[in-house]
Motif scaffolding. Structure first.
Motif, PDB file in Angstrom:
ATOM      1  N   SER A 305       0.714  -1.168  -0.053  1.00  0.00           N
ATOM      2  CA  SER A 305       0.265   0.358  -0.092  1.00  0.00           C
ATOM      3  C   SER A 305       1.309   1.274  -0.319  1.00  0.00           C
ATOM      4  CB  SER A 305      -0.927   0.210   1.241  1.00  0.00           C
ATOM      5  OG  SER A 305      -1.604   1.031   1.138  1.00  0.00           O
ATOM      6  N   SER A 306       0.510   2.659  -0.741  1.00  0.00           N
ATOM      7  CA  SER A 306       1.140   3.932  -0.903  1.00  0.00           C
ATOM      8  C   SER A 306       0.148   4.764  -0.649  1.00  0.00           C
ATOM      9  CB  SER A 306       2.423   3.545  -1.612  1.00  0.00           C
ATOM     10  OG  SER A 306       1.472   3.761  -3.026  1.00  0.00           O
ATOM     11  N   TYR A 307       0.769   5.946  -0.634  1.00  0.00           N
ATOM     12  CA  TYR A 307      -0.147   7.323  -1.134  1.00  0.00           C
ATOM     13  C   TYR A 307       0.468   8.375  -0.483  1.00  0.00           C
ATOM     14  CZ  TYR A 307      -3.239  11.047   0.036  1.00  0.00           C
ATOM     15  OH  TYR A 307      -4.011  12.123   0.129  1.00  0.00           O
ATOM     16  N   THR A 308       0.365   8.835  -1.428  1.00  0.00           N
ATOM     17  CA  THR A 308       1.139  10.559  -1.342  1.00  0.00           C
ATOM     18  C   THR A 308      -0.024  11.521  -1.407  1.00  0.00           C
ATOM     19  OG1 THR A 308       3.088  11.970  -2.180  1.00  0.00           O
ATOM     20  CG2 THR A 308       1.438  10.803  -4.071  1.00  0.00           C
ATOM     21  N   GLY A 309      -0.029  12.747  -0.738  1.00  0.00           N
ATOM     22  CA  GLY A 309      -0.512  14.141  -0.790  1.00  0.00           C
ATOM     23  C   GLY A 309      -1.446  15.317   0.076  1.00  0.00           C
ATOM     24  N   TRP A 310      -1.497  15.579   0.336  1.00  0.00           N
ATOM     25  CA  TRP A 310      -1.914  16.273   1.039  1.00  0.00           C
ATOM     26  C   TRP A 310      -3.111  15.786   2.528  1.00  0.00           C
ATOM     27  CZ3 TRP A 310      -0.099  18.123  -3.144  1.00  0.00           C
ATOM     28  CH2 TRP A 310       0.980  19.130  -3.422  1.00  0.00           C
ATOM     29  N   VAL A 311      -2.720  15.276   3.581  1.00  0.00           N
ATOM     30  CA  VAL A 311      -3.948  14.729   4.189  1.00  0.00           C
ATOM     31  C   VAL A 311      -3.331  16.240   5.697  1.00  0.00           C
ATOM     32  CG1 VAL A 311      -4.304  12.619   3.536  1.00  0.00           C
ATOM     33  CG2 VAL A 311      -2.131  12.910   4.364  1.00  0.00           C
ATOM     34  N   PHE A 312      -4.643  16.392   6.337  1.00  0.00           N
ATOM     35  CA  PHE A 312      -4.106  17.258   7.960  1.00  0.00           C
ATOM     36  C   PHE A 312      -4.277  16.151   9.063  1.00  0.00           C
ATOM     37  CE2 PHE A 312      -5.255  19.902   4.333  1.00  0.00           C
ATOM     38  CZ  PHE A 312      -3.797  20.807   4.306  1.00  0.00           C
ATOM     39  N   SER A 313      -4.210  14.793   9.136  1.00  0.00           N
ATOM     40  CA  SER A 313      -4.380  14.731   9.781  1.00  0.00           C
ATOM     41  C   SER A 313      -3.842  12.971   9.962  1.00  0.00           C
ATOM     42  CB  SER A 313      -5.824  14.331  11.034  1.00  0.00           C
ATOM     43  OG  SER A 313      -6.475  13.326  10.216  1.00  0.00           O
ATOM     44  N   GLU A 314      -3.718  12.696  10.769  1.00  0.00           N
ATOM     45  CA  GLU A 314      -2.834  10.873  10.530  1.00  0.00           C
ATOM     46  C   GLU A 314      -4.066   9.878  10.327  1.00  0.00           C
ATOM     47  OE1 GLU A 314      -0.189   7.862  10.773  1.00  0.00           O
ATOM     48  OE2 GLU A 314       0.036   9.885  10.799  1.00  0.00           O
ATOM     49  N   GLU A 315      -5.273  10.276  11.454  1.00  0.00           N
ATOM     50  CA  GLU A 315      -6.379   9.542  11.397  1.00  0.00           C
ATOM     51  C   GLU A 315      -6.803   9.202   9.550  1.00  0.00           C
ATOM     52  OE1 GLU A 315     -10.416   9.711  12.504  1.00  0.00           O
ATOM     53  OE2 GLU A 315      -9.761  10.085  12.986  1.00  0.00           O
ATOM     54  N   LYS A 316      -6.974  10.625   9.425  1.00  0.00           N
ATOM     55  CA  LYS A 316      -7.104  10.918   7.538  1.00  0.00           C
ATOM     56  C   LYS A 316      -6.011   9.725   6.742  1.00  0.00           C
ATOM     57  CE  LYS A 316     -10.977  13.343   7.314  1.00  0.00           C
ATOM     58  NZ  LYS A 316     -12.426  12.808   7.041  1.00  0.00           N
ATOM     59  N   LEU A 317      -4.950   9.833   7.473  1.00  0.00           N
ATOM     60  CA  LEU A 317      -3.852  10.073   6.444  1.00  0.00           C
ATOM     61  C   LEU A 317      -4.117   8.246   6.204  1.00  0.00           C
ATOM     62  CD1 LEU A 317      -1.106   9.362   4.797  1.00  0.00           C
ATOM     63  CD2 LEU A 317       0.051   9.613   6.878  1.00  0.00           C
ATOM     64  N   ARG A 318      -4.209   7.294   7.835  1.00  0.00           N
ATOM     65  CA  ARG A 318      -4.463   5.782   7.722  1.00  0.00           C
ATOM     66  C   ARG A 318      -5.750   5.501   6.831  1.00  0.00           C
ATOM     67  NH1 ARG A 318      -0.319   3.843   8.504  1.00  0.00           N
ATOM     68  NH2 ARG A 318       1.072   4.910  10.371  1.00  0.00           N
ATOM     69  N   GLN A 319      -7.353   5.649   7.307  1.00  0.00           N
ATOM     70  CA  GLN A 319      -8.077   6.349   5.503  1.00  0.00           C
ATOM     71  C   GLN A 319      -7.807   5.773   4.524  1.00  0.00           C
ATOM     72  OE1 GLN A 319     -11.475   8.985   6.941  1.00  0.00           O
ATOM     73  NE2 GLN A 319     -11.602   8.307   8.633  1.00  0.00           N
ATOM     74  N   LYS A 320      -7.142   6.326   4.437  1.00  0.00           N
ATOM     75  CA  LYS A 320      -6.143   6.762   2.627  1.00  0.00           C
ATOM     76  C   LYS A 320      -5.242   5.589   2.200  1.00  0.00           C
ATOM     77  CE  LYS A 320      -7.132  10.729   1.190  1.00  0.00           C
ATOM     78  NZ  LYS A 320      -8.195  11.018   0.329  1.00  0.00           N
ATOM     79  N   VAL A 321      -4.467   5.142   3.496  1.00  0.00           N
ATOM     80  CA  VAL A 321      -3.653   3.514   3.147  1.00  0.00           C
ATOM     81  C   VAL A 321      -4.682   2.369   3.415  1.00  0.00           C
ATOM     82  CG1 VAL A 321      -1.527   2.596   4.089  1.00  0.00           C
ATOM     83  CG2 VAL A 321      -1.928   4.625   3.783  1.00  0.00           C
ATOM     84  N   ASP A 322      -5.431   2.912   4.311  1.00  0.00           N
ATOM     85  CA  ASP A 322      -6.134   1.617   3.972  1.00  0.00           C
ATOM     86  C   ASP A 322      -7.514   1.350   2.451  1.00  0.00           C
ATOM     87  OD1 ASP A 322      -6.255   0.785   6.578  1.00  0.00           O
ATOM     88  OD2 ASP A 322      -7.362   2.365   7.353  1.00  0.00           O
ATOM     89  N   ILE A 323      -7.407   2.496   2.284  1.00  0.00           N
ATOM     90  CA  ILE A 323      -8.271   2.569   0.919  1.00  0.00           C
ATOM     91  C   ILE A 323      -7.400   1.862  -0.297  1.00  0.00           C
ATOM     92  CG2 ILE A 323      -9.286   3.740  -0.571  1.00  0.00           C
ATOM     93  CD1 ILE A 323     -10.612   6.105   1.388  1.00  0.00           C
ATOM     94  N   ASN A 324      -6.164   1.972  -0.067  1.00  0.00           N
ATOM     95  CA  ASN A 324      -4.984   1.458  -0.947  1.00  0.00           C
ATOM     96  C   ASN A 324      -5.209  -0.019  -0.983  1.00  0.00           C
ATOM     97  OD1 ASN A 324      -4.691   3.156  -2.497  1.00  0.00           O
ATOM     98  ND2 ASN A 324      -3.150   4.604  -1.397  1.00  0.00           N
ATOM     99  N   ILE A 325      -5.384  -0.117   0.326  1.00  0.00           N
ATOM    100  CA  ILE A 325      -4.518  -2.302   0.766  1.00  0.00           C
ATOM    101  C   ILE A 325      -5.940  -2.486   0.317  1.00  0.00           C
ATOM    102  CG2 ILE A 325      -4.901  -3.442   2.572  1.00  0.00           C
ATOM    103  CD1 ILE A 325      -3.306  -1.409   4.017  1.00  0.00           C
TER     104      ILE A 325
END
Length: 328
Positions: A305-325
């Motif tokens: 899994s991977s992600y790059t971009g603008w996220v304004f909280s650790e929770e949002k970043l984890r959601q992005k990674v989970d979606i990629n998975i």
């Protein structure tokens, strides 16, 4: 600049074009030039559509080839080719000249903010970013709005926008002076600074700072000549190890590294996977660094899994990674 500013700039250029006698004396030319100026002031940002694919593609290509030297030449030709059949009475040369000016001005003003453009491509793929004007500058936008209102109530558009642009040029020069003052203040505070990245904010006297020395990164804010250092990080080279080398093959991380000039990295090992994170130091906001790249690898160093971009909280970043998975 932002989309709204580019739009009002297009209308302003259409008004400024009335100083051209050929435009002023021919209604067909005047109407086509106004339309072309508005389109030309927008068309280099057509690459924004790449965001619909994914952030990696968008980060790599936004303000890239569409803002390059060949594009500045080709966009006006395309616009004129599409418009001229609807305005056969227009002067073709002057329609092209004002369309070219609109496209060129779009690319030119974009180099003054912190994001920048690849404006000298294909000569060089280097990002040109002068960092003196915020992506949205309320003063520049406001001056354009005042000019358009004066045009609407009967002021001559050519002279009105000529004065307006003279004021804006003076404003740009003032911003350079203020930026230079900030850099001098940083050098007094951190004499061994090797590189100072100054990013404007929406507030005239407030600037974001990312400072590079031989051994450290500093993240700070400037207000007038006052420098406030928020964070200090040791400057640690990216290690030549299997986990990091595998992570750097990921398209999201590669896009991040192609764009970010100053960053720090972290690597964590868990029971069933590794996690590599790169953090851009230019955009600190309320104690958070929103522009990141995150790569997760299994124990066999396969990217899961991977992600790059603008996220304004650790929770949002984890959601992005989970979606990629889930997608993978």
């Amino acid at each position: 600049m932002d989309t709204g500013t580019h739009i009002v700039m297009g209308f302003a250029l259409g008004g400024l074009a009335t100083l051209d006698p050929v435009v002023a004396e021919n209604a067909s030319t005047a109407h086509s030039v106004l339309i072309a100026a508005v389109i030309g002031s927008q068309i280099p940002d057509v690459d924004t559509i790449l965001k619909l694919r994914n952030n990696a593609v968008y980060i790599r290509h936004h303000r890239g080839i569409t803002h390059s030297i060949p594009a500045v030449i080709l966009w006006p030709l395309l616009i004129v080719a599409c418009l001229y059949p609807f305005f056969p009475g227009a002067n073709l040369l002057h329609l092209w000249l004002w369309t070219f000016f609109a496209v060129f001005l779009h690319v030119f003003v974009d180099i003054f903010n912190a994001y920048g453009t690849q404006a000298i491509r294909p000569i060089s793929s280097k990002w040109v970013a002068l960092g003196v004007i915020n992506t949205f500058d309320p003063i520049i936008f406001g001056i354009h709005i005042v000019g358009l209102i004066l045009w609407a109530v009967g002021f001559p558009p050519g002279q009105t926008f000529l004065v307006m642009y003279a004021v804006i040029i003076g404003y740009y020069l003032l911003r350079f002076i203020v930026q230079k003052t900030v850099k001098n203040a940083v050098k007094r505070r951190i004499p061994n600074a090797e590189r100072i990245i100054v990013s404007p904010t929406i507030r005239f006297f407030q600037w974001r700072l990312a400072i590079l020395t031989k051994h450290h990164y500093y993240v700070a804010r400037a207000y007038r000549r006052s420098i406030t250092i928020y964070d200090e990080f040791k400057r640690i080279p990216i290690p030549d190890i299997p986990v990091m080398n595998a992570a750097r093959k990921d398209k999201n991380l590669a896009a991040f590294l192609s764009f970010s000039p100053i960053y720090r990295w972290e690597m964590d090992e868990y029971d069933d996977h590794y996690e590599v994170r790169f953090i851009d130091l230019r955009y600190r906001n309320n104690g958070h660094y929103p522009f990141v790249a995150l790569v997760q690898l299994d124990k066999d160093l396969n990217i899961v899994s991977s992600y790059t971009g603008w996220v304004f909280s650790e929770e949002k970043l984890r959601q992005k990674v989970d979606i990629n998975i889930i997608i993978d």
